[in-house]
Design an enzyme around this catalytic site. Sequence first.
Site, PDB file in Angstrom:
ATOM      1  N   LYS A   1       1.908 -23.301  37.927  1.00 46.04           N
ATOM      2  CA  LYS A   1       2.211 -22.822  36.577  1.00 46.04           C
ATOM      3  C   LYS A   1       3.527 -23.389  36.042  1.00 46.04           C
ATOM      4  CE  LYS A   1       0.438 -19.683  34.511  1.00 46.04           C
ATOM      5  NZ  LYS A   1      -0.605 -19.646  33.453  1.00 46.04           N
TER       6      LYS A   1
ATOM      7  N   CYS B   1       6.154 -19.250  61.230  1.00 43.95           N
ATOM      8  CA  CYS B   1       5.608 -17.981  61.734  1.00 43.95           C
ATOM      9  C   CYS B   1       4.344 -18.197  62.566  1.00 43.95           C
ATOM     10  CB  CYS B   1       5.396 -17.003  60.581  1.00 43.95           C
ATOM     11  SG  CYS B   1       6.975 -16.405  59.932  1.00 43.95           S
ATOM     12  N   TYR B   2       3.159 -17.836  62.036  1.00 45.95           N
ATOM     13  CA  TYR B   2       1.926 -18.071  62.797  1.00 45.95           C
ATOM     14  C   TYR B   2       1.833 -19.544  63.176  1.00 45.95           C
ATOM     15  CZ  TYR B   2      -3.031 -18.385  64.008  1.00 45.95           C
ATOM     16  OH  TYR B   2      -4.214 -18.613  64.659  1.00 45.95           O
TER      17      TYR B   2
ATOM     18  N   GLU C   1      10.508 -20.325  52.785  1.00 43.45           N
ATOM     19  CA  GLU C   1      10.065 -20.527  51.402  1.00 43.45           C
ATOM     20  C   GLU C   1      10.418 -19.377  50.464  1.00 43.45           C
ATOM     21  OE1 GLU C   1       6.441 -18.806  53.635  1.00 43.45           O
ATOM     22  OE2 GLU C   1       8.204 -20.026  54.049  1.00 43.45           O
TER      23      GLU C   1
ATOM     24  N   GLY D   1       0.354 -16.650  58.758  1.00 39.68           N
ATOM     25  CA  GLY D   1      -0.968 -16.035  58.613  1.00 39.68           C
ATOM     26  C   GLY D   1      -1.033 -14.687  59.286  1.00 39.68           C
TER      27      GLY D   1
ATOM     28  N   HIS E   1      10.374 -17.023  57.186  1.00 36.52           N
ATOM     29  CA  HIS E   1       9.821 -17.697  56.008  1.00 36.52           C
ATOM     30  C   HIS E   1      10.930 -18.383  55.199  1.00 36.52           C
ATOM     31  CE1 HIS E   1       5.665 -16.274  56.286  1.00 36.52           C
ATOM     32  NE2 HIS E   1       6.175 -15.166  56.782  1.00 36.52           N
TER      33      HIS E   1
ATOM     34  N   ASP F   1      -2.172 -22.497  30.127  1.00 34.83           N
ATOM     35  CA  ASP F   1      -3.019 -23.448  30.853  1.00 34.83           C
ATOM     36  C   ASP F   1      -4.012 -24.162  29.941  1.00 34.83           C
ATOM     37  OD1 ASP F   1      -1.671 -22.460  33.054  1.00 34.83           O
ATOM     38  OD2 ASP F   1      -3.246 -21.046  33.577  1.00 34.83           O
TER      39      ASP F   1
END
Length: 514
Positions: free
Chosen positions: A370, A81-82, A173, A54, A171, A229
């Site tokens: 998605k 991180c945060y 990810e 964040g 990170h 979608d």
Amino acid sequence: MNNTIVIINYGSQYTQLIARRIRELGVYTEVIGHKNAKEYIQKNQPQGVIFSGGPASVYEKNSPSIYKEIFDAQIPILGICYGMQLMGTLLGGKIHAGKSKEFGKSDLRISSKKSSLLLEKIPLQSTIWASHGDELNVVPKDFSVLAKSNHEKCIAVIEHNTKPFYGVQFHPEVTHTEHGSQLLHNFVFSICKCKKTWQTKTQIKNAVNQIKDKVKNQKVVLGLSGGVDSSVTAVLIHQAIGKNLTCIFVDTGLMRLNEGKKVMDVYAKNLQLNILHIDASKIFLTALKNVEDPEEKRKIIGKKFVEVFQREAKKIKGVKFLAQGTIYPDVIESSTEGGNSHTIKSHHNVGGLPKTLNLELLEPLRNLFKDEVRKMGKALGIPAIMIDRHPFPGPGLGIRIIGAITKEKIKILQEADAIFIEALEKEKLYNTVSQAFVALLPVRSVGVMGDQRTYAYTAVIRAVNTIDFMTATWSKLPYEFLEQVSHAICNQVQGINRVVYDISSKPPSTIEWE
């Protein structure tokens, strides 16, 4: 405990990525705001918890936090991180504004594996992606430092000596972190003991059953756009309730070339959906006359769509539900709780339910990303030509015509865009880029055609490559191909005499021009 990982969102631009990466591993993941964390965790009993990154600093007044009793529950926790700084502070560590800030690629050097489950199969040195100014400089009691970064200057990985608490100052990810997927895999399976239960067939079965249970024999109306979608939503609901679903395709006149015919051919003829095709192009064109501001255009298009859709929906007797193709990123991005992100542009997917419609909302894709929706669409038998299409904005060509919109400009842009897309498909380049389109500038320049002077518009070719659409790089299409497309547009589209190629990345630019 439920076979779920919950992510506490502290406003990181990468929070969605964490969830996607874990779902790709076959485990269901949810993102919640920190204010709802205690109630959610006590009610749902997840297998593990992740504190996201964040933009805040933990030492700032009113910075987002977490209820301290979470550390008494023996639920595995990974702070990113945060999230690592927050855990470190709450458990007695110290954070300060780092002298050596890390933004971008850095080096991870593991000093002690200590048979750490988190660092299994991760080499002693690797590349990571960092984004922080603050850093942990005093480790909490009973924690060990397992790795450092920034040439041994920053504490990068910590682990509690007896409890399943872990923190990483980078990170895992993002794809730039070499062994980030392995680290998340280790946390999810080795530490949290999750099982792979999140699969497409299961998602379809659960969604169909939930629709049947909720709708029963009542009628549903859906606004079908032809996008991924709404298409998957329509076929999924049709599989559950058949002809009790009515799809309304509002043709705004701002669609791709011959889009109306394609939608009716695929969905009405091939998939036997019950569809009403409403030509509302004159309504939208009139409402957009002389409007140049992109935000105003978006709001007008959204407002008119609701009006037209509502008018047509009221003509259908006995409807009880309004279906929408809302997906998980729409839900996360439209929620301000737990995040501090700026509004770049209005979101067209989460506009709220018109109260005057008096219908209950049905959103079967609300918890899906998605890529999960695409997989579901293919499993449902929707043609690849519809499922594998590049994203198309809700306001359509209205935000790809820069400045005022006219009938002439729409025709020009439709033709130019069709030439570009067809060329990509013909040369087998379409699936090598993530999104491609043409934008029309409110700029005219002098040209020469057939020994005659022309004064016509400039078209912009845009093609980008991205994994998550949060960042993107411009596509390095072959020069010969670009020359071919430019030649075709200038020769075949009356009104364009100049073509340029957009080589901007996101950031600093956005993918769409407006």
